[in-house]
Design an enzyme around this catalytic site. Structure first.
Site, mmCIF file in Angstrom:
data_model
loop_
_atom_site.group_PDB
_atom_site.id
_atom_site.type_symbol
_atom_site.label_atom_id
_atom_site.label_comp_id
_atom_site.label_asym_id
_atom_site.label_seq_id
_atom_site.Cartn_x
_atom_site.Cartn_y
_atom_site.Cartn_z
ATOM 1 N N CYS A 386 0.844 -1.201 0.000
ATOM 2 C CA CYS A 386 0.000 0.000 0.000
ATOM 3 C C CYS A 386 0.879 1.251 0.000
ATOM 4 O O CYS A 386 1.484 1.557 -1.009
ATOM 5 C CB CYS A 386 -0.997 -0.051 1.144
ATOM 6 S SG CYS A 386 -2.468 0.933 0.770
ATOM 7 N N HIS A 512 -3.690 -5.054 0.217
ATOM 8 C CA HIS A 512 -3.148 -5.601 1.472
ATOM 9 C C HIS A 512 -3.169 -7.124 1.449
ATOM 10 O O HIS A 512 -4.099 -7.737 1.978
ATOM 11 C CB HIS A 512 -3.970 -5.098 2.665
ATOM 12 C CG HIS A 512 -3.779 -3.652 2.953
ATOM 13 N ND1 HIS A 512 -2.828 -3.190 3.829
ATOM 14 C CD2 HIS A 512 -4.395 -2.559 2.454
ATOM 15 C CE1 HIS A 512 -2.873 -1.872 3.872
ATOM 16 N NE2 HIS A 512 -3.816 -1.458 3.041
ATOM 17 N N GLU A 514 -1.554 -9.177 3.177
ATOM 18 C CA GLU A 514 -1.441 -9.774 4.513
ATOM 19 C C GLU A 514 -2.797 -10.167 5.092
ATOM 20 O O GLU A 514 -2.893 -11.069 5.923
ATOM 21 C CB GLU A 514 -0.707 -8.813 5.471
ATOM 22 C CG GLU A 514 -1.459 -7.559 5.903
ATOM 23 C CD GLU A 514 -1.390 -6.387 4.920
ATOM 24 O OE1 GLU A 514 -1.066 -6.609 3.733
ATOM 25 O OE2 GLU A 514 -1.688 -5.248 5.339
HETATM 26 N N1 GLN Z 1 -1.960 6.702 2.841
HETATM 27 C C1 GLN Z 1 -2.036 5.962 1.635
HETATM 28 C C2 GLN Z 1 -3.364 6.141 0.938
HETATM 29 O O1 GLN Z 1 -4.322 6.551 1.538
HETATM 30 C C3 GLN Z 1 -1.767 4.487 1.867
HETATM 31 C C4 GLN Z 1 -2.759 3.813 2.738
HETATM 32 C C5 GLN Z 1 -2.305 2.480 3.272
HETATM 33 O O2 GLN Z 1 -1.116 2.205 3.328
HETATM 34 N N2 GLN Z 1 -3.247 1.666 3.734
HETATM 35 O O3 GLN Z 1 -3.475 5.859 -0.221
#
Ligand code: GLN
Length: 546
Positions: A386, A512, A514
């Site tokens: 992410c 994600h 994970e």
């Molecule tokens: N802050 C980033 C976004 O909003 C990544 C978010 C995250 O890592 N879950 O896109």
């Protein structure tokens, strides 16, 4: 699923918080599942936030996202990791959500003419959300974990709703398991039962007699102590279950089996079956976990590393992937802010793999970018998740593609090269709760890519939680410089995965992974990342020996 009605098990906690209700609930569910029953687990959280999505990870640990896009408590991650069955919004209810539903109904006029009260309206709404899971027809047993401790003002309506449900659907259709602590006083050299007696009494003041006591303890409970607890707490001695501190949470199902927690629960629910639980795969996993033949050190670069629960699913995914590879994964938690210096290489040089973690806001981002650079320039296996993927795009844009001042508009609104930008549909959004890009989305993989090799297929589905995206305006210049978009959302064309084919293992994912790693199905990207780290460490060792 049998023709019998769904049975409901409630897990409450006493004496202190953090005794591990989620692990006990998951372990019991695992044992029941291994006997052929279909089980789900639900968590009630007694806070007023409608969901934990707006909570700082330092407050409450990781926010776990389900396929249907619910932002939920991290215990749901344990439920999925143990049971290998996806959860949904229905599996996590907060006080805030209960009130939100009741107040919305009140405004709609559903209770027209009536005074809306905690009893019956709030308790009815709680009961509705418990029974709703049973009414799906998918489960023999619904386990409901009630957050907090008995006696807390906040959890009273949940306890009361559970009491009413028992009254309404009867003795053998509900079961109350109370998790408590038997402290050891080292000065006296004794285990003490008094706090447990008090906590069981507090529960009974709310009209609930605990059926089974699960006692967390650092030392084995001798038989006479079990008898004493049973006598004072009004249960049978074989309903006093010892939950001794375990080496790993994944031992707990087997410890609970030894204590016959599943058999006692089934007996009391009139569901007694003599099927021997099938735990072969589970035991095989534990065997691999405990007897690794290799070890790798992976740096987890994050902003919330002081609270390990903030990256719970990542840490667990490494346990699954490590066991799969028969390799111990030593995680080194590195605060990204400490890498925002010229000497970041000293902190990273010994690592066999670098993972740049998800996160929000500006703090620590330059350190994360340095970590990506170090991995890229030195051929160290890299995995960005992410925000970690976004940082890898920025690093590449700045240092390879020559896009000066490249950044994300999350950290620099006026960057001349916004390689990561807020998604179009997010620009109009002002509310913070539940408004990100959330839940499962399909992604199509590029043939022959690292991702394709890992997943072994060309179409995948993964869960998201973010507001910013790879800016497709920069796809061409970045691809020309060597960054490849290997995962694309087929509907929106959003870039979900980037790779550097010239690097031994470099992958950044916008989703994600994970969240979908379980004991039975370790996540392929984690499995391949650990493999790459292992290979890297062996090559390094050989080079040193040469
Ligand atoms: N802050 C980033 C976004 O909003 C990544 C978010 C995250 O890592 N879950 O896109």
């Amino acid at each position: 699923m049998s023709a019998k009605p769904t049975k409901y098990i409630f897990v409450t906690g006493g004496v202190t918080s953090s005794l591990g209700k989620g692990i006990i609930a998951s372990s019991l569910a695992k044992l029941l599942q291994a006997r052929g029953l279909s089980v789900t687990i639900q968590k009630f959280d007694p806070y007023i936030n409608v969901d934990p999505g707006t909570l700082n990870p330092y407050e409450h640990g990781e926010c776990y996202v389900t396929d249907d896009g619910a932002e939920t408590d991290l215990d749901l991650g344990h439920y999925e990791r143990f049971l290998n069955v996806p959860t949904s919004q229905a599996n996590n209810i907060t006080t805030g959500r209960v009130y939100y539903n009741v107040i919305t109904a009140e405004r709609r006029g559903d209770y027209l003419g009536k005074t809306v009260q905690v009893i019956p309206h709030i308790t009815d709404e709680i009961k509705r959300s418990i029974v709703a899971l049973g009414e799906t027809g998918k489960f023999d047993i619904v386990i409901t974990e009630i957050g907090g401790c008995v006696g807390d003002i906040e959890s009273l309506p949940f306890i009361e709703a559970a009491r009413q449900l028992k009254y309404e659907i009867g003795e053998h259709n509900t079961l109350f398991i109370h998790l408590t602590l038997i402290p050891y006083l080292s000065s006296a050299g004794e285990l003490k039962t008094k706090p447990t007696q008090h906590s069981v009494r507090t529960l009974s003041e709310s009209g609930i007699q605990a059926d089974i006591l699960v006692c967390r303890t650092e030392h084995p409970l001798p038989p006479d102590m079990r008898k004493k607890i049973a006598l004072f707490c009004n249960v049978q001695p074989n309903d006093v279950i010892e939950a001794i501190d375990a080496e790993t949470i994944y031992d707990v199902p087997l410890l609970m089996k030894k204590e016959k927690l599943d058999l006692r629960a089934l007996y009391k629910l009139d569901l007694y079956n003599d099927v021997e639980p099938d735990l072969e795969q589970w035991k095989d996993f534990l065997g691999r976990l405990k007897n690794p033949s290799e070890q790798v050190t992976i740096g987890l670069i994050g902003k919330y590393v002081e609270l390990k629960d903030a990256y719970k699913s990542i840490a667990e995914a490494f346990i699954h992937a490590g066991a799969h590879n028969e390799c111990k994964v030593k995680l080194e938690w590195i605060q990204s802010e400490t890498l925002a210096t010229d000497h970041y290489d000293e902190r990273l040089a010994h690592l066999d793999g670098i993972l740049v973690a998800p996160g929000f806001g500006e703090r620590g981002l330059e350190g994360k970018i340095n970590a990506v650079r170090f991995a890229r320039e030195n051929g160290i296996p890299f995995f960005g998740i992410c925000l970690g993927m976004q940082m890898s795009v920025i690093e590449f844009a700045r240092n390879v593609a020559g896009l000066e001042g490249a950044s994300s508009t999350e950290l620099d609104k006026d960057t001349p090269n916004p390689v990561i930008d807020m998604m179009e549909e997010q620009k109009k959004v002002t509310e913070k709760g539940g408004t990100m890009r959330l839940g499962a989305y399909t992604c199509e993989l590029k043939k022959g890519s690292l991702a394709h090799q890992a997943y072994g297929k060309l179409s995948i589905s993964e869960r998201h939680r973010h507001r910013y995206e790879f800016n497709n305006r920069f796809l061409e210049p970045l691809q020309k410089a060597g960054l490849v978009a290997t995962g694309i959302n087929p509907e929106t064309r959003l870039v979900e995965i980037v790779e550097l084919p010239k690097h031994p293992f470099f992958i950044g994912v916008q989703f994600h992974p994970e969240l979908k790693s379980t004991v039975m199905t370790p996540h392929p990207l984690f499995v391949h990342f650990v493999k790459a780290a292992l290979k890297y460490s062996m090559v390094k060792k050989q080079a040193l020996e040469a």
